[in-house]
Scaffold this active site. Structure first.
Site, PDB file in Angstrom:
ATOM      1  CB  THR A  27      -0.892   0.047   1.263  1.00  0.00           C
ATOM      2  OG1 THR A  27      -0.049   0.255   2.407  1.00  0.00           O
ATOM      3  CG2 THR A  27      -1.676  -1.230   1.454  1.00  0.00           C
ATOM      4  CB  ALA A  57       1.844  -0.401   6.734  1.00  0.00           C
ATOM      5  CB  ILE A  83       8.273  -0.733   8.421  1.00  0.00           C
ATOM      6  CG1 ILE A  83       7.740  -1.381   9.697  1.00  0.00           C
ATOM      7  CG2 ILE A  83       8.306   0.779   8.529  1.00  0.00           C
ATOM      8  CD1 ILE A  83       6.278  -1.092   9.978  1.00  0.00           C
ATOM      9  CE  LYS A  84       5.698   0.769  -0.500  1.00  0.00           C
ATOM     10  NZ  LYS A  84       4.467   1.016  -1.247  1.00  0.00           N
ATOM     11  CG  LEU A  85      11.067   3.044   6.812  1.00  0.00           C
ATOM     12  CD1 LEU A  85      12.355   2.801   7.595  1.00  0.00           C
ATOM     13  CD2 LEU A  85      10.193   4.063   7.538  1.00  0.00           C
TER      14      LEU A  85
END
Ligand code: E4P
Length: 218
Positions: A27, A57, A83-85
């Protein structure tokens, strides 16, 4: 190659899962906004309940302290949250801290092979090169993916490459030919993957021939 769906839409995820080849979900804030969602926690939990695969996310904070706190919070929502960074220095620094805590990070907004090298050094579990957006600028997006693969194999990095910003079946085909680990694909493109005009035409002919044969017999 693993297939992720690039969406925050529950129906699309359910349908893609029912096809039998859904390995995960990505997402981003724009996809959440498209669904009218400003607080993503509830939607992330709902998506995680639909798949056992990784669900990316995206963290919205850009400052070091808040980025880390938000990432840890998102990671606590479900065991399959990734975790999307963003690929910024703060993002890379946070990736390193989270990797040391065994929290999987997908470093996003990757537009060059050198950026991908930095993400792997930081301990990213995944990186997301945006091939469609690169193509839009006249650069061959999948060419960057090929370079990343060469660099990762030169040094034995295990960071998985998620080919992102996919716009058409050709992107998926080329990703597979390169041996990319994952493609994250919009629902509209997933639906195009199985279709070929000759398949439809061939099926219509088979069914018509069968109907004729039945008519002759009766
Ligand atoms: C990747 O994880 C992103 O969500 C996505 O693929 C971006 O694609 P776009 O260029 O279609 O926005």
């Amino acid at each position: 190659m693993k297939f992720f769906i690039d969406t925050a839409n529950i129906d699309e995820i359910k349908k893609a899962a029912s096809y039998g080849f859904l390995d995960g979900v990505t997402t981003n804030p724009s996809l959440m906004a498209k669904e009218g969602i400003s607080d993503q926690d509830g939607r992330i939990k709902a998506i995680c309940a639909l798949t056992s695969g990784p669900v990316s996310a995206e963290v919205l904070s850009t400052e070091p302290e808040t980025m880390l706190a938000e990432a840890r919070h998102l990671a606590s929502l479900a065991t399959n949250v990734v975790i999307k960074l963003p690929l910024t220095m703060t993002g890379l620094k946070t990736t390193k801290i989270l990797a040391n805590e065994d929290i999987h990070v997908n470093v996003t907004l990757v537009f060059s092979a050198l950026q991908a090298l930095l993400a792997a050094k930081a301990g990213a579990a995944y990186i997301s090169p945006f091939v469609g957006r690169l193509d839009d600028t006249g650069v061959d997006g999948l060419g960057i993916v090929e370079d990343i693969q060469t660099i990762y194999s030169n040094y034995g990095y295990e960071t998985e490459i998620i080919v992102a910003s996919i716009r058409n079946p050709q992107h998926v085909l080329r990703a597979a030919l390169l041996g990319a680990d994952i493609s994250t694909i919009p629902f509209s493109v997933i639906n195009q993957l199985a279709s070929h005009p000759m398949t439809q035409q061939g099926l219509a002919t088979f069914l018509a021939d069968h109907a004729r044969a039945k008519e002759i017999k009766t």
